[in-house]
Design a protein around this motif. Structure first.
Motif, PDB file in Angstrom:
ATOM      1  N   PRO A 170       0.843  -1.204   0.000  1.00 46.99           N
ATOM      2  CA  PRO A 170       0.000   0.000   0.000  1.00 46.99           C
ATOM      3  C   PRO A 170       0.878   1.254   0.000  1.00 46.99           C
ATOM      4  CG  PRO A 170      -0.756  -1.576   1.644  1.00 46.99           C
ATOM      5  CD  PRO A 170       0.571  -2.079   1.157  1.00 46.99           C
ATOM      6  N   LEU A 171       0.514   2.237  -0.792  1.00 49.84           N
ATOM      7  CA  LEU A 171       1.281   3.477  -0.889  1.00 49.84           C
ATOM      8  C   LEU A 171       0.347   4.664  -0.706  1.00 49.84           C
ATOM      9  CD1 LEU A 171       3.569   2.669  -3.961  1.00 49.84           C
ATOM     10  CD2 LEU A 171       4.391   3.216  -1.669  1.00 49.84           C
ATOM     11  N   THR A 172       0.779   5.640   0.085  1.00 51.98           N
ATOM     12  CA  THR A 172       0.021   6.874   0.247  1.00 51.98           C
ATOM     13  C   THR A 172       0.940   8.053  -0.062  1.00 51.98           C
ATOM     14  OG1 THR A 172       0.573   7.192   2.591  1.00 51.98           O
ATOM     15  CG2 THR A 172      -1.353   5.796   2.078  1.00 51.98           C
ATOM     16  N   ILE A 173       0.344   9.134  -0.515  1.00 55.85           N
ATOM     17  CA  ILE A 173       1.154  10.306  -0.840  1.00 55.85           C
ATOM     18  C   ILE A 173       1.845  10.873   0.398  1.00 55.85           C
ATOM     19  CG2 ILE A 173       1.122  12.643  -1.799  1.00 55.85           C
ATOM     20  CD1 ILE A 173      -1.068  11.757  -3.681  1.00 55.85           C
ATOM     21  N   PRO A 174       1.180  10.971   1.575  1.00 58.84           N
ATOM     22  CA  PRO A 174       1.894  11.456   2.758  1.00 58.84           C
ATOM     23  C   PRO A 174       3.118  10.603   3.098  1.00 58.84           C
ATOM     24  CG  PRO A 174      -0.456  11.552   3.128  1.00 58.84           C
ATOM     25  CD  PRO A 174      -0.263  10.818   1.847  1.00 58.84           C
ATOM     26  N   GLU A 175       2.997   9.290   2.961  1.00 58.74           N
ATOM     27  CA  GLU A 175       4.133   8.397   3.235  1.00 58.74           C
ATOM     28  C   GLU A 175       5.274   8.659   2.253  1.00 58.74           C
ATOM     29  OE1 GLU A 175       5.355   3.983   1.852  1.00 58.74           O
ATOM     30  OE2 GLU A 175       3.221   4.388   2.158  1.00 58.74           O
ATOM     31  N   ILE A 176       4.931   8.806   0.975  1.00 55.86           N
ATOM     32  CA  ILE A 176       5.952   9.057  -0.046  1.00 55.86           C
ATOM     33  C   ILE A 176       6.608  10.417   0.188  1.00 55.86           C
ATOM     34  CG2 ILE A 176       6.352   9.357  -2.525  1.00 55.86           C
ATOM     35  CD1 ILE A 176       3.855   7.492  -2.919  1.00 55.86           C
ATOM     36  N   ALA A 177       5.813  11.407   0.573  1.00 54.69           N
ATOM     37  CA  ALA A 177       6.346  12.742   0.856  1.00 54.69           C
ATOM     38  C   ALA A 177       7.325  12.697   2.023  1.00 54.69           C
ATOM     39  CB  ALA A 177       5.203  13.714   1.143  1.00 54.69           C
ATOM     40  N   ARG A 178       6.988  11.933   3.052  1.00 53.59           N
ATOM     41  CA  ARG A 178       7.901  11.805   4.202  1.00 53.59           C
ATOM     42  C   ARG A 178       9.218  11.173   3.764  1.00 53.59           C
ATOM     43  NH1 ARG A 178       3.119  10.469   6.939  1.00 53.59           N
ATOM     44  NH2 ARG A 178       3.515   8.229   6.664  1.00 53.59           N
ATOM     45  N   ALA A 179       9.139  10.145   2.925  1.00 52.53           N
ATOM     46  CA  ALA A 179      10.359   9.494   2.432  1.00 52.53           C
ATOM     47  C   ALA A 179      11.213  10.463   1.623  1.00 52.53           C
ATOM     48  CB  ALA A 179       9.995   8.276   1.587  1.00 52.53           C
ATOM     49  N   ALA A 180      10.551  11.386   0.901  1.00 53.55           N
ATOM     50  CA  ALA A 180      11.267  12.361   0.071  1.00 53.55           C
ATOM     51  C   ALA A 180      11.718  13.579   0.868  1.00 53.55           C
ATOM     52  CB  ALA A 180      10.385  12.799  -1.096  1.00 53.55           C
ATOM     53  N   GLY A 181      11.246  13.694   2.110  1.00 50.45           N
ATOM     54  CA  GLY A 181      11.665  14.805   2.967  1.00 50.45           C
ATOM     55  C   GLY A 181      10.998  16.124   2.663  1.00 50.45           C
ATOM     56  N   ILE A 182       9.805  16.085   2.056  1.00 50.66           N
ATOM     57  CA  ILE A 182       9.080  17.318   1.758  1.00 50.66           C
ATOM     58  C   ILE A 182       7.616  17.124   2.128  1.00 50.66           C
ATOM     59  CG2 ILE A 182      10.638  18.082  -0.083  1.00 50.66           C
ATOM     60  CD1 ILE A 182       8.734  16.908  -2.127  1.00 50.66           C
ATOM     61  N   SER A 183       6.854  18.217   2.058  1.00 44.00           N
ATOM     62  CA  SER A 183       5.444  18.145   2.429  1.00 44.00           C
ATOM     63  C   SER A 183       4.627  17.480   1.328  1.00 44.00           C
ATOM     64  CB  SER A 183       4.889  19.547   2.688  1.00 44.00           C
ATOM     65  OG  SER A 183       4.785  20.274   1.471  1.00 44.00           O
ATOM     66  N   HIS A 184       3.427  17.050   1.709  1.00 45.73           N
ATOM     67  CA  HIS A 184       2.480  16.442   0.778  1.00 45.73           C
ATOM     68  C   HIS A 184       2.235  17.371  -0.408  1.00 45.73           C
ATOM     69  CE1 HIS A 184      -1.712  14.373   0.295  1.00 45.73           C
ATOM     70  NE2 HIS A 184      -1.360  14.966  -0.827  1.00 45.73           N
ATOM     71  N   ASN A 185       1.897  18.629  -0.123  1.00 49.99           N
ATOM     72  CA  ASN A 185       1.572  19.571  -1.197  1.00 49.99           C
ATOM     73  C   ASN A 185       2.774  19.870  -2.091  1.00 49.99           C
ATOM     74  OD1 ASN A 185      -1.082  19.751  -0.367  1.00 49.99           O
ATOM     75  ND2 ASN A 185      -0.743  21.560   0.909  1.00 49.99           N
ATOM     76  N   HIS A 186       3.948  19.991  -1.449  1.00 50.71           N
ATOM     77  CA  HIS A 186       5.159  20.285  -2.231  1.00 50.71           C
ATOM     78  C   HIS A 186       5.475  19.120  -3.171  1.00 50.71           C
ATOM     79  CE1 HIS A 186       9.608  21.805  -2.219  1.00 50.71           C
ATOM     80  NE2 HIS A 186       8.972  22.082  -3.338  1.00 50.71           N
ATOM     81  N   LEU A 187       5.337  17.892  -2.677  1.00 47.50           N
ATOM     82  CA  LEU A 187       5.568  16.723  -3.531  1.00 47.50           C
ATOM     83  C   LEU A 187       4.598  16.708  -4.706  1.00 47.50           C
ATOM     84  CD1 LEU A 187       6.867  13.984  -4.178  1.00 47.50           C
ATOM     85  CD2 LEU A 187       5.150  12.923  -2.696  1.00 47.50           C
ATOM     86  N   THR A 188       3.333  16.995  -4.435  1.00 50.84           N
ATOM     87  CA  THR A 188       2.321  16.982  -5.495  1.00 50.84           C
ATOM     88  C   THR A 188       2.676  17.971  -6.599  1.00 50.84           C
ATOM     89  OG1 THR A 188       0.598  16.346  -3.916  1.00 50.84           O
ATOM     90  CG2 THR A 188      -0.122  17.323  -5.977  1.00 50.84           C
ATOM     91  N   ARG A 189       3.092  19.179  -6.190  1.00 53.58           N
ATOM     92  CA  ARG A 189       3.452  20.201  -7.179  1.00 53.58           C
ATOM     93  C   ARG A 189       4.710  19.816  -7.950  1.00 53.58           C
ATOM     94  NH1 ARG A 189       1.941  23.657  -2.856  1.00 53.58           N
ATOM     95  NH2 ARG A 189       4.136  23.877  -2.278  1.00 53.58           N
TER      96      ARG A 189
END
Length: 257
Positions: A170-189
């Motif tokens: 299972p993958l969620t955007i908040p989890e992926i954002a945490r792994a990338a070290g940025i916020s949910h919204n910043h990752l989306t953009r």
């Protein structure tokens, strides 16, 4: 800092590889390899001048010098380094790499790769090529891409690596954002700006690409294929295949063209 563009789309041809010993007969070497790249891994202090640009050599640094470049080494005494002279084909996209870099925590791994390549050279040249190819990829990734380079934003690259390693989970955007070290919204953009698609669409596309391969190339059952790409609900998997691949899993399995 001087940089060079290197292509890593296929393994290099390793023309010569070994342990270089310098600074004994002379404290200075000046030379050029008209057709070959030079990869060096250092454990001493010296100076390297590449086409007029000086670079400090320190223990733990690595240099990658393109063909036809005049180099001048100034040693402080006996100096040993690991080296490889390579032919690198212009295959695949190019990556911009500094001529001299600090390998940091990657230094032990790079040393191991080059030593393995040296040991394999007499009897297993294919093994040597594989080790050096891996080393080149690691060298190319030592420095994060700059704003003017052609690579993705570091956070997007980290997010993609996280996704690729966990397509079956299972993958969620908040989890992926945490792994990338940025916020949910910043990752989306960032993700849309760099890839032209959304994170969710990317995950779906990669899962269905993998499913297509498994359906066509293996005898795994359809439920096993669905589970292995993170879509264990067979009804959802069927719908996803029809939407993304244009046919049901059973039809895709029987397709030969």
């Amino acid at each position: 800092m001087r940089e060079t563009d290197v292509h890593l789309g296929e393994p290099p041809a390793v023309v010569n590889i070994g342990v270089g010993v310098h600074g004994v007969a002379s404290r200075t070497d000046v030379f050029r390899l008209p057709e070959l790249w030079q990869l060096h891994l250092y454990q001493y202090d010296a100076e390297l001048t590449v086409d007029g640009t000086a670079h400090a050599i320190r223990p733990g640094r690595v240099s990658l010098v393109p063909p036809g470049t005049t180099v001048r080494y100034r040693y402080q005494g006996r100096s040993e380094h690991l080296y490889a002279h390579l032919r690198i084909a212009a295959a695949g996209p190019s990556r911009t790499v500094p001529v001299m870099q600090d390998a940091g925590p990657e230094f032990p791994m790079l040393s191991s790769l080059l030593l393995n390549a040296i040991a394999a050279a007499p009897g297993a040249p294919e093994h040597t090529r594989a080790e050096i190819w891996t080393a080149l990829w690691r060298v190319a990734r030592l420095t994060p891409p700059t704003a003017t380079s052609r690579g993705p934003h570091p956070a997007v690259g980290t997010a993609i690596a996280h996704i690729e390693a966990r397509l079956a989970a299972p993958l969620t955007i908040p989890e992926i954002a945490r792994a990338a070290g940025i916020s949910h919204n910043h990752l989306t953009r960032l993700f849309r700006a760099e890839t032209g698609t959304t994170v969710v669409a990317y995950i779906r596309h990669r899962r269905l690409q993998r499913a297509h391969h498994l359906l066509r190339a293996t005898t795994l059952s359809i439920p096993a294929v669905a589970a292995s790409v993170g879509i264990p609900d067979l009804q959802a998997f069927n719908k996803a295949c029809r939407r993304e691949l244009g046919a049901s899993p059973r039809v895709l399995r029987g397709t030969t063209s």
